[in-house]
Design a protein around this motif. Structure first.
Motif, PDB file in Angstrom:
ATOM      1  N   LEU A   3     -12.342  51.501  -1.930  1.00  0.00           N
ATOM      2  CA  LEU A   3     -11.762  50.453  -1.092  1.00  0.00           C
ATOM      3  C   LEU A   3     -12.157  50.680   0.365  1.00  0.00           C
ATOM      4  CD1 LEU A   3      -8.158  50.221  -2.618  1.00  0.00           C
ATOM      5  CD2 LEU A   3     -10.191  48.905  -3.233  1.00  0.00           C
ATOM      6  N   CYS A  33      -9.782  50.013   3.430  1.00  0.00           N
ATOM      7  CA  CYS A  33      -8.592  49.523   4.127  1.00  0.00           C
ATOM      8  C   CYS A  33      -8.799  49.572   5.637  1.00  0.00           C
ATOM      9  CB  CYS A  33      -7.386  50.380   3.766  1.00  0.00           C
ATOM     10  SG  CYS A  33      -7.095  50.522   2.001  1.00  0.00           S
ATOM     11  N   CYS A  56      -7.476  52.721   7.441  1.00  0.00           N
ATOM     12  CA  CYS A  56      -7.827  54.012   6.824  1.00  0.00           C
ATOM     13  C   CYS A  56      -7.933  55.114   7.881  1.00  0.00           C
ATOM     14  CB  CYS A  56      -9.147  53.885   6.077  1.00  0.00           C
ATOM     15  SG  CYS A  56      -9.594  55.402   5.217  1.00  0.00           S
ATOM     16  N   GLY A 105     -10.018  59.850   0.709  1.00  0.00           N
ATOM     17  CA  GLY A 105     -10.789  59.075  -0.249  1.00  0.00           C
ATOM     18  C   GLY A 105     -10.021  58.742  -1.527  1.00  0.00           C
TER      19      GLY A 105
HETATM   20  S1  SF4 Z   1      -9.038  56.373   1.460  1.00  0.00           S
HETATM   21 FE1  SF4 Z   1      -7.114  55.260   1.110  1.00  0.00          FE
HETATM   22  S2  SF4 Z   1      -6.719  54.162   3.038  1.00  0.00           S
HETATM   23 FE2  SF4 Z   1      -8.885  54.801   3.070  1.00  0.00          FE
HETATM   24  S3  SF4 Z   1     -10.039  53.057   2.260  1.00  0.00           S
HETATM   25 FE3  SF4 Z   1      -9.573  54.399   0.521  1.00  0.00          FE
HETATM   26  S4  SF4 Z   1      -7.667  53.615  -0.334  1.00  0.00           S
HETATM   27 FE4  SF4 Z   1      -7.869  52.742   1.729  1.00  0.00          FE
END
Ligand code: SF4
Length: 250
Positions: free
Chosen positions: A36, A38, A41, A99
Protein backbone atom coordinates in the motif's frame (compact mmCIF):
# COMPACT_ATOMS: atom_id res chain seq x y z
CA UNK A 1 18.65 -22.27 8.53
CA UNK A 2 21.44 -20.10 7.07
CA UNK A 3 19.82 -20.13 3.61
CA UNK A 4 16.71 -18.35 4.87
CA UNK A 5 17.46 -14.74 4.05
CA UNK A 6 15.13 -11.74 4.27
CA UNK A 7 15.22 -8.09 3.17
CA UNK A 8 15.14 -6.30 6.52
CA UNK A 9 15.25 -2.64 7.51
CA UNK A 10 16.15 -3.02 11.18
CA UNK A 11 15.97 -5.07 14.35
CA UNK A 12 15.93 -3.24 17.68
CA UNK A 13 14.40 -3.19 21.14
CA UNK A 14 11.89 -0.51 22.11
CA UNK A 15 8.55 0.28 23.70
CA UNK A 16 5.43 -0.53 21.71
CA UNK A 17 3.72 2.76 20.98
CA UNK A 18 0.47 1.64 19.39
CA UNK A 19 -2.52 -0.63 19.93
CA UNK A 20 -3.47 -2.86 22.84
CA UNK A 21 0.15 -3.80 23.60
CA UNK A 22 1.08 -0.12 24.10
CA UNK A 23 3.83 0.37 26.66
CA UNK A 24 5.23 -3.15 26.49
CA UNK A 25 8.88 -3.74 25.64
CA UNK A 26 9.31 -5.61 22.37
CA UNK A 27 11.89 -6.68 19.87
CA UNK A 28 10.97 -5.00 16.57
CA UNK A 29 11.80 -6.89 13.40
CA UNK A 30 11.01 -4.58 10.49
CA UNK A 31 10.65 -5.96 6.98
CA UNK A 32 11.14 -3.83 3.88
CA UNK A 33 8.39 -3.06 1.40
CA UNK A 34 4.62 -2.57 1.41
CA UNK A 35 1.72 -3.29 -0.94
CA UNK A 36 0.00 0.00 0.00
CA UNK A 37 0.97 3.66 -0.07
CA UNK A 38 -0.78 5.46 2.77
CA UNK A 39 -0.36 9.21 2.73
CA UNK A 40 0.50 9.33 6.46
CA UNK A 41 3.05 6.49 6.28
CA UNK A 42 5.86 6.96 8.81
CA UNK A 43 8.19 4.54 7.02
CA UNK A 44 8.69 6.33 3.68
CA UNK A 45 10.86 4.71 1.05
CA UNK A 46 9.69 1.27 2.16
CA UNK A 47 9.34 0.17 -1.45
CA UNK A 48 13.12 -0.02 -1.87
CA UNK A 49 15.17 -2.65 -0.06
CA UNK A 50 18.02 -0.87 1.77
CA UNK A 51 21.55 -2.08 1.05
CA UNK A 52 22.08 -2.76 4.72
CA UNK A 53 19.93 -3.79 7.67
CA UNK A 54 20.53 -2.03 11.00
CA UNK A 55 20.88 -4.44 13.91
CA UNK A 56 21.07 -3.18 17.48
CA UNK A 57 23.92 -4.71 19.46
CA UNK A 58 22.56 -3.97 22.95
CA UNK A 59 18.76 -3.89 23.41
CA UNK A 60 17.49 -0.31 23.55
CA UNK A 61 20.96 1.34 23.44
CA UNK A 62 20.85 2.33 19.73
CA UNK A 63 24.35 0.98 19.08
CA UNK A 64 23.41 -0.14 15.57
CA UNK A 65 25.68 -1.98 13.21
CA UNK A 66 25.10 -2.76 9.55
CA UNK A 67 24.57 -6.16 7.98
CA UNK A 68 24.17 -6.44 4.18
CA UNK A 69 20.73 -7.39 2.86
CA UNK A 70 19.33 -9.97 2.59
CA UNK A 71 19.95 -10.98 6.20
CA UNK A 72 20.22 -14.67 7.18
CA UNK A 73 17.66 -15.86 9.72
CA UNK A 74 20.53 -17.35 11.69
CA UNK A 75 22.00 -13.84 12.19
CA UNK A 76 18.74 -12.43 13.57
CA UNK A 77 17.95 -15.47 15.71
CA UNK A 78 21.45 -15.44 17.22
CA UNK A 79 21.11 -11.74 18.09
CA UNK A 80 17.71 -12.12 19.75
CA UNK A 81 18.87 -15.25 21.53
CA UNK A 82 21.83 -13.30 22.97
CA UNK A 83 19.36 -10.69 24.29
CA UNK A 84 17.01 -13.22 25.87
CA UNK A 85 20.00 -14.93 27.51
CA UNK A 86 21.68 -11.76 28.85
CA UNK A 87 18.47 -9.81 29.64
CA UNK A 88 15.92 -12.54 30.46
CA UNK A 89 12.36 -11.37 30.86
CA UNK A 90 12.69 -7.77 29.59
CA UNK A 91 10.87 -8.39 26.32
CA UNK A 92 7.19 -9.25 26.05
CA UNK A 93 7.35 -10.46 22.46
CA UNK A 94 8.76 -9.98 18.97
CA UNK A 95 6.84 -7.48 16.84
CA UNK A 96 7.05 -8.64 13.23
CA UNK A 97 6.37 -5.42 11.36
CA UNK A 98 7.06 -3.39 8.24
CA UNK A 99 6.21 -2.13 5.74
CA UNK A 100 4.01 -5.16 5.29
CA UNK A 101 5.64 -8.33 6.63
CA UNK A 102 3.09 -10.61 4.95
CA UNK A 103 4.72 -9.78 1.62
CA UNK A 104 7.23 -12.35 2.88
CA UNK A 105 4.71 -14.93 3.99
CA UNK A 106 6.54 -17.90 2.49
CA UNK A 107 9.74 -16.90 4.22
CA UNK A 108 7.92 -16.28 7.52
CA UNK A 109 6.59 -19.84 7.43
CA UNK A 110 10.21 -20.87 8.00
CA UNK A 111 11.34 -17.96 10.20
CA UNK A 112 8.51 -17.84 12.72
CA UNK A 113 8.89 -21.36 14.18
CA UNK A 114 12.54 -20.51 14.93
CA UNK A 115 11.81 -17.08 16.43
CA UNK A 116 8.85 -18.38 18.42
CA UNK A 117 11.23 -20.53 20.45
CA UNK A 118 12.78 -17.26 21.73
CA UNK A 119 9.74 -15.05 22.40
CA UNK A 120 6.01 -14.91 21.57
CA UNK A 121 5.23 -13.56 18.09
CA UNK A 122 3.06 -10.47 17.50
CA UNK A 123 2.23 -9.63 13.87
CA UNK A 124 1.64 -5.99 12.87
CA UNK A 125 -0.06 -5.92 9.49
CA UNK A 126 -2.17 -3.76 7.22
CA UNK A 127 -4.70 -6.59 7.12
CA UNK A 128 -5.03 -6.90 3.35
CA UNK A 129 -3.26 -10.19 2.52
CA UNK A 130 -5.40 -13.03 3.95
CA UNK A 131 -3.85 -15.69 1.70
CA UNK A 132 -0.45 -14.96 3.20
CA UNK A 133 -1.80 -14.97 6.75
CA UNK A 134 -3.51 -18.37 6.60
CA UNK A 135 -0.43 -20.63 6.77
CA UNK A 136 1.15 -18.49 9.51
CA UNK A 137 -1.73 -18.73 11.97
CA UNK A 138 -0.24 -21.66 13.96
CA UNK A 139 2.98 -19.68 14.54
CA UNK A 140 1.39 -16.44 15.78
CA UNK A 141 0.46 -15.46 19.32
CA UNK A 142 -1.32 -12.19 18.56
CA UNK A 143 -2.20 -9.96 15.62
CA UNK A 144 -2.72 -6.23 15.27
CA UNK A 145 -4.41 -5.47 11.95
CA UNK A 146 -5.31 -2.17 10.36
CA UNK A 147 -8.46 -1.18 8.58
CA UNK A 148 -7.37 1.37 6.00
CA UNK A 149 -9.94 4.11 5.43
CA UNK A 150 -9.93 5.76 2.00
CA UNK A 151 -10.34 9.28 3.42
CA UNK A 152 -7.31 9.24 5.72
CA UNK A 153 -5.00 6.88 3.83
CA UNK A 154 -5.66 7.84 0.21
CA UNK A 155 -5.86 4.06 -0.45
CA UNK A 156 -8.69 2.48 -2.48
CA UNK A 157 -11.50 0.74 -0.56
CA UNK A 158 -10.24 -2.56 0.87
CA UNK A 159 -13.33 -3.84 2.68
CA UNK A 160 -13.37 -7.33 1.15
CA UNK A 161 -9.69 -7.92 1.88
CA UNK A 162 -10.03 -6.64 5.46
CA UNK A 163 -13.12 -8.78 6.11
CA UNK A 164 -11.49 -11.98 4.84
CA UNK A 165 -8.37 -11.15 6.84
CA UNK A 166 -10.24 -10.50 10.09
CA UNK A 167 -12.18 -13.76 9.85
CA UNK A 168 -8.87 -15.62 9.73
CA UNK A 169 -7.12 -13.45 12.32
CA UNK A 170 -9.97 -14.02 14.78
CA UNK A 171 -8.64 -17.55 15.24
CA UNK A 172 -5.96 -15.82 17.34
CA UNK A 173 -5.86 -12.92 19.80
CA UNK A 174 -6.51 -9.95 17.50
CA UNK A 175 -7.31 -6.26 17.64
CA UNK A 176 -8.15 -3.80 14.89
CA UNK A 177 -6.55 -0.38 14.55
CA UNK A 178 -7.93 2.49 12.46
CA UNK A 179 -5.99 5.70 11.92
CA UNK A 180 -8.47 8.58 12.08
CA UNK A 181 -8.17 12.25 11.20
CA UNK A 182 -10.38 15.29 10.85
CA UNK A 183 -11.34 14.10 7.36
CA UNK A 184 -12.55 10.66 8.54
CA UNK A 185 -16.17 10.18 7.55
CA UNK A 186 -18.92 8.69 9.71
CA UNK A 187 -19.82 5.99 7.20
CA UNK A 188 -16.25 4.67 7.19
CA UNK A 189 -16.30 4.09 10.95
CA UNK A 190 -19.83 2.68 10.84
CA UNK A 191 -18.92 0.25 8.05
CA UNK A 192 -15.74 -0.79 9.89
CA UNK A 193 -17.66 -1.47 13.11
CA UNK A 194 -20.34 -3.46 11.29
CA UNK A 195 -17.66 -5.59 9.72
CA UNK A 196 -15.86 -6.20 13.03
CA UNK A 197 -19.15 -6.94 14.82
CA UNK A 198 -20.08 -9.46 12.12
CA UNK A 199 -16.95 -11.42 13.03
CA UNK A 200 -16.99 -10.82 16.81
CA UNK A 201 -18.18 -7.69 18.66
CA UNK A 202 -15.65 -8.50 21.38
CA UNK A 203 -12.68 -7.79 19.10
CA UNK A 204 -11.01 -4.63 20.50
CA UNK A 205 -10.92 -1.58 18.23
CA UNK A 206 -8.27 1.10 18.58
CA UNK A 207 -8.97 4.50 17.04
CA UNK A 208 -5.53 6.01 16.51
CA UNK A 209 -5.50 9.80 15.94
CA UNK A 210 -3.21 10.56 13.02
CA UNK A 211 0.13 12.15 13.88
CA UNK A 212 1.06 15.04 11.57
CA UNK A 213 4.63 15.48 10.28
CA UNK A 214 5.22 18.18 12.92
CA UNK A 215 4.20 15.76 15.68
CA UNK A 216 0.79 17.32 16.35
CA UNK A 217 -2.47 15.34 16.36
CA UNK A 218 -4.54 15.69 13.16
CA UNK A 219 -8.03 15.45 14.65
CA UNK A 220 -9.72 17.70 17.20
CA UNK A 221 -11.05 16.46 20.53
CA UNK A 222 -14.75 16.80 19.69
CA UNK A 223 -14.44 14.87 16.41
CA UNK A 224 -12.52 12.14 18.25
CA UNK A 225 -15.38 11.77 20.72
CA UNK A 226 -17.94 11.75 17.91
CA UNK A 227 -16.12 8.95 16.10
CA UNK A 228 -15.82 6.85 19.25
CA UNK A 229 -19.59 7.27 19.82
CA UNK A 230 -20.21 5.68 16.42
CA UNK A 231 -18.67 2.42 17.66
CA UNK A 232 -21.34 1.38 20.14
CA UNK A 233 -21.83 -2.01 18.47
CA UNK A 234 -18.39 -3.05 19.77
CA UNK A 235 -17.57 -3.80 23.39
CA UNK A 236 -14.05 -2.35 23.61
CA UNK A 237 -13.15 0.83 21.71
CA UNK A 238 -10.12 2.82 22.82
CA UNK A 239 -8.53 6.00 21.51
CA UNK A 240 -4.73 5.73 21.66
CA UNK A 241 -2.32 8.03 19.79
CA UNK A 242 1.17 6.96 18.69
CA UNK A 243 2.81 7.20 22.12
CA UNK A 244 6.34 6.31 20.99
CA UNK A 245 6.55 9.54 18.99
CA UNK A 246 6.13 11.90 21.92
CA UNK A 247 8.33 9.70 24.15
CA UNK A 248 11.21 9.93 21.70
CA UNK A 249 11.22 6.15 21.18
CA UNK A 250 11.87 4.51 17.84
S1 SF4 B 1 3.74 0.56 5.89
FE1 SF4 B 1 1.69 0.78 6.79
S2 SF4 B 1 1.28 2.99 6.76
FE2 SF4 B 1 3.01 2.62 5.35
S3 SF4 B 1 2.08 2.37 3.32
FE3 SF4 B 1 2.25 0.32 4.22
S4 SF4 B 1 0.29 -0.05 5.22
FE4 SF4 B 1 0.43 2.17 4.84
Amino acid sequence: MSNLQAPLVECFSSIQGEGVLVGLRQVFLRFSGCNLNCKFCDTPGMSAVPDDCLLELTPGRRDFFKVPNPVPLERVATLIESWTAAWPGIHHSISVTGGEPLLFGTLLEEWLPVLKKLLPIYLETNGTLPEALAPLIPHLDSIGMDIKLPSSTGCPELWDQHHAFLELAAMKEVFVKIVVGQETEDWEIQRSCAMIASVDPGIPLILQPVTRDDGSIGIDSLRTLELQELCSSLREVRVIPQTHKFMGQL
